[in-house]
Scaffold this motif. Structure first.
Motif, short mmCIF file in Angstrom:
data_model
loop_
_atom_site.label_atom_id
_atom_site.label_comp_id
_atom_site.label_asym_id
_atom_site.label_seq_id
_atom_site.Cartn_x
_atom_site.Cartn_y
_atom_site.Cartn_z
N ASN A 122 0.84 -1.21 0.00
CA ASN A 122 0.00 0.00 0.00
C ASN A 122 0.87 1.25 0.00
O ASN A 122 0.39 2.35 0.27
N ILE A 140 -2.83 -2.39 -3.23
CA ILE A 140 -4.18 -2.55 -2.72
C ILE A 140 -4.99 -1.29 -2.97
O ILE A 140 -4.44 -0.19 -3.06
N GLY A 141 -6.29 -1.44 -3.10
CA GLY A 141 -7.16 -0.31 -3.42
C GLY A 141 -7.65 0.42 -2.18
O GLY A 141 -7.77 -0.16 -1.12
N GLY A 142 -7.95 1.69 -2.32
CA GLY A 142 -8.46 2.45 -1.19
C GLY A 142 -8.22 3.93 -1.31
O GLY A 142 -8.03 4.46 -2.41
N LYS A 143 -8.19 4.60 -0.18
CA LYS A 143 -8.02 6.05 -0.13
C LYS A 143 -6.55 6.39 0.06
O LYS A 143 -5.84 5.73 0.83
N VAL A 151 -1.84 3.93 0.78
CA VAL A 151 -3.24 3.66 0.47
C VAL A 151 -3.84 2.93 1.67
O VAL A 151 -3.33 1.90 2.09
N THR A 153 -7.09 0.92 3.16
CA THR A 153 -7.97 0.02 2.42
C THR A 153 -9.43 0.11 2.81
O THR A 153 -9.79 0.49 3.91
N LEU A 157 -13.36 -2.16 -2.15
CA LEU A 157 -12.47 -1.85 -3.26
C LEU A 157 -11.43 -2.94 -3.51
O LEU A 157 -10.75 -2.93 -4.52
N PHE A 158 -11.31 -3.86 -2.57
CA PHE A 158 -10.26 -4.87 -2.70
C PHE A 158 -10.71 -6.18 -2.08
O PHE A 158 -11.15 -6.20 -0.92
N THR A 191 -5.48 -1.72 8.11
CA THR A 191 -4.79 -2.40 7.01
C THR A 191 -3.79 -3.42 7.56
O THR A 191 -3.73 -4.56 7.09
#
Length: 253
Positions: A122, A140-143, A151, A153, A157-158, A191
């Motif tokens: 991340n 990994i996906g997220g903000k 990132v 999580t 999104l993941f 995370t």
């Protein structure tokens, strides 16, 4: 050198020395006093530095987490030795998780020649470090946490359950025998907890300055941590205490 480059250089120097004279800076940056004053005024406006007689000083956080930029150059020798030791536990063909943090960033530098290695992370700096290597990368996906360049999580999104992580290398801001590992940010902690849950082996990569601290958010007790890799500056009393704990303490050379 562009203004932003000069200002970053000033901050890098201040992180090491805390206080700098104007004469030192003009010589180091090879700029005029007028040019330097413009940079100083900008950094003062941003609240990063304070003007003092004949120079400037760093404004340090009174509490909480230091920035990723500050941590990237603090305890650098120790972090390099920890990273090199961590790389010895990473084999060709592994699928590993590298957490966001200044120590795990150093690990990325030592694993570029591993064969068939997959790195899940991340950390934006780690992605950039490994971008032109043969390492297979998954972010990994997220903000985006801009100040941490990471990132954080979100489940929608993941799909975490699809991951098969053999080894996770986690950072921590605090480590104690009683409470285990801890951190300052709740989103980063979530995370890390998830990655600890999913991974077969858990390594905490942390310099000795983090020991004896129990900060804001608990991440995991020592029972969930297989190895902690740290530097030679760790206190002998702590070394003895860890001999009785479920976690293996590894000291880098």
């Amino acid at each position: 050198m562009f203004p932003l480059e000069r200002q970053k250089k000033i901050m890098d120097l201040l992180t090491i020395k805390k206080v700098l004279k104007i004469t030192e800076l003009t010589k180091e940056l090879e700029v005029s006093v007028d040019t330097l004053r413009r940079d100083i005024n900008q950094l003062t406006k941003e609240g990063k530095i304070k003007k003092i007689y004949g120079g400037i000083k760093l404004i340090e956080s009174q509490f909480g987490e230091s920035t990723i930029d500050e941590r990237m150059i603090s305890h650098l020798e120790e972090k390099n030795s920890i990273a090199q030791k961590c790389s010895e536990y990473i084999n060709d063909g592994d699928c590993i998780y590298l957490d966001s943090g200044s120590t795990t960033f150093q690990i990325a530098k030592y694993i570029k020649n591993k064969k068939n290695l997959t790195v899940i992370t991340n950390s934006i700096p780690i992605i950039l470090e490994l971008m032109n290597s043969d390492v297979e990368l998954i972010i990994i996906g997220g903000k985006i946490r801009k100040n941490e360049q990471s990132v954080v999580t979100y489940e929608y999104l993941f799909n975490f359950n699809q991951l098969n992580i053999q080894k996770a290398f986690i950072c921590a801001s605090g480590i104690t025998i009683e409470k285990g590992i801890s951190d300052y940010n709740i989103e980063e902690a979530i995370t890390r907890k998830k990655m600890i849950e999913l991974s077969n082996e858990i390594y905490v990569a942390s310099d000795s300055s983090k020991f004896g601290k129990n900060v804001t958010i608990g991440i995991a007790p020592l029972e969930k941590i297989d190895y902690i890799i740290t530097d030679q500056n760790i206190n002998q009393v702590l070394i003895n205490q860890f001999k009785k704990s479920p976690t293996n303490l590894i000291i880098s050379e």
